[in-house]
Write an enzyme that holds these catalytic residues in place. Structure first.
Site, PDB file in Angstrom:
ATOM      1  CB  THR A 246      20.627  26.649 -17.520  1.00 31.45           C
ATOM      2  OG1 THR A 246      19.691  25.625 -17.215  1.00 31.45           O
ATOM      3  CG2 THR A 246      21.277  26.362 -18.856  1.00 31.45           C
ATOM      4  CG  ASP A 247      20.997  31.804 -17.451  1.00 36.93           C
ATOM      5  OD1 ASP A 247      21.316  31.679 -18.641  1.00 36.93           O
ATOM      6  OD2 ASP A 247      19.853  32.104 -17.091  1.00 36.93           O
TER       7      ASP A 247
END
Length: 399
Positions: free
Chosen positions: A166-167
């Protein structure tokens, strides 16, 4: 020459999502000034493991940056921020929504110093909406987006990715947005505000699985390494280790059967088309598993390479470091760190005129505070005062 040489980035980010974005810009030649609080980027404490006295996690995404350590709440910080913004093209932050405004470094405040600034915020749920103020990390956005529901083994628990996906993807989308905004500014002369939501990005990654649900009304199931629409297309256990194989066409299916000497399956009505193989997935995979156990991974790779079937051993990182293709393309690079060399993943930007690369190792906390302030026009006496009154901190570079 680097493609983004001369571009100035002011980086207020911590952890992973924001630092990925600023690292990419730095890899492409931008000058990145990382503004860290007195305790430093939170990822400096995400350890072990350490390399010397630095967190490996921090090192992984903070190369090609210079660090100034500053207490943003100190009254004297405002003058420094103003001068930094005046000289910057881009500002990136990944605070929880509302925090930047409290610190006086939000878009509305900073564009008063530079109305052409491109300002990018990265947050868990975005700057608007009923849940904008809720806290979030990689795992939370992964779960809420639905992406985690289709990740893991069949009949097993949902799992996260082996990296903070996600990051990383949020950092990538932030970078794409910034570069698009730069092009818009080149045309119009106007800066703008960018609002990147980790939840938005993860939902975007659902792509084909989202449309599969729209088409059928059935939630996709977890399939481990298997493909929802192609069989066989997954990881198998050979006699000694794991191997990934993709049979994406009917031609490859025939070649696959020939390579394993299971010609009888070509004309088996249960498996004669991909649609039928999907219907009879479990039965076919059971047959293939039994066949694969007869061979080592090296034996299977040799067979499949002869027939042009895409395959690979499931490499461990120790294998990746020795990979001949990655080394030929200089993706594994020895970089000087302190008094020794360490290996790093190099920039993937292979461009004929302006390739990306590693120019600076990740900085010590406040390593460049004096240099940055000097370049902003502060006198030696003023810099000394700012250090003495703890507006900024300074550490000597690594030896």
């Amino acid at each position: 020459m680097e493609s983004l040489k001369g571009l100035k980035v002011l980086d207020f980010t911590q952890a992973m999502s924001g630092p990925v974005a600023s690292m990419i810009l730095g890899d492409l030649g931008a000058d990145v000034i990382k503004v860290e609080p007195p305790a430093g980027d939170q990822s400096r404490s995400w350890a072990p493991p350490f390399i010397d006295d630095e967190s490996a996690y921090y090192i992984s995404v903070n190369r090609n940056k210079k660090s100034i350590c500053m207490d943003l709440k100190h009254p004297d910080a405002t003058e420094i921020i103003k001068k930094l913004v005046e000289k910057s093209d881009i500002v990136i932050e990944n605070f929880r929504p509302g925090t930047a405004k409290k610190l006086g470094i939000d878009y509305e405040s900073l564009k008063n110093y530079n109305n052409k600034i491109i300002y990018c915020s990265i947050s868990g749920f975005g700057q608007t909406g009923p849940d904008a103020s809720m806290p979030s990390y990689d795992l939370i956005a992964l779960a809420r987006s639905g992406l985690m529901s289709i990740t893991g083994e069949k009949n097993g628990d949902p799992v996260k990715f082996g990296v903070p996906i996600t990051d990383i993807t949020s950092g990538l989308f932030a970078t794409i947005s910034i570069l698009a905004a730069l092009n818009y500014r080149n045309i119009t002369g106007r800066g703008q505000y960018i609002d990147i939501s980790m939840l938005d990005v993860n939902s975007y990654l659902l792509v084909n699985q989202f449309m599969n649900y729209i088409a059928t009304g059935i939630n996709p199931e977890r399939l481990g390494s298997a493909h929802p629409s192609i069989v066989p297309y997954q990881v198998f256990k050979a006699g000694d280790d794991y191997i990934a194989v993709t049979v994406g066409t009917e031609k490859l299916w025939g070649l696959f059967c020939s390579a394993l000497n299971i010609e009888n399956l070509k004309n088996d009505d249960r498996f004669s088309t991909n649609e039928k193989r999907l219907e009879n997935r479990d039965e076919l995979i059971n047959i293939i598993n039994n066949e694969f156990k007869k061979y080592t991974v090296d034996e299977l790779i040799k067979k499949f390479n002869e027939y042009g079937i895409p395959c690979s051993r499931v490499n461990k990182i120790s294998d990746v470091i020795m990979d001949k293709q990655l080394n030929y393309r200089e993706m594994i690079k020895d970089v000087h760190f302190g008094n020794k060399n360490i290996k790093m993943l190099n920039s993937p930007f292979k461009m004929s005129e302006t390739p990306g690369g590693i120019r600076l190792m990740s900085p010590r906390l406040g390593e460049h505070s004096r240099e940055i302030l000097k370049n902003l026009g502060f006198s030696d006496e003023k810099i000394k005062d700012l250090i003495n009154n703890k507006t900024v901190s300074y550490l000597m570079p690594r030896q």
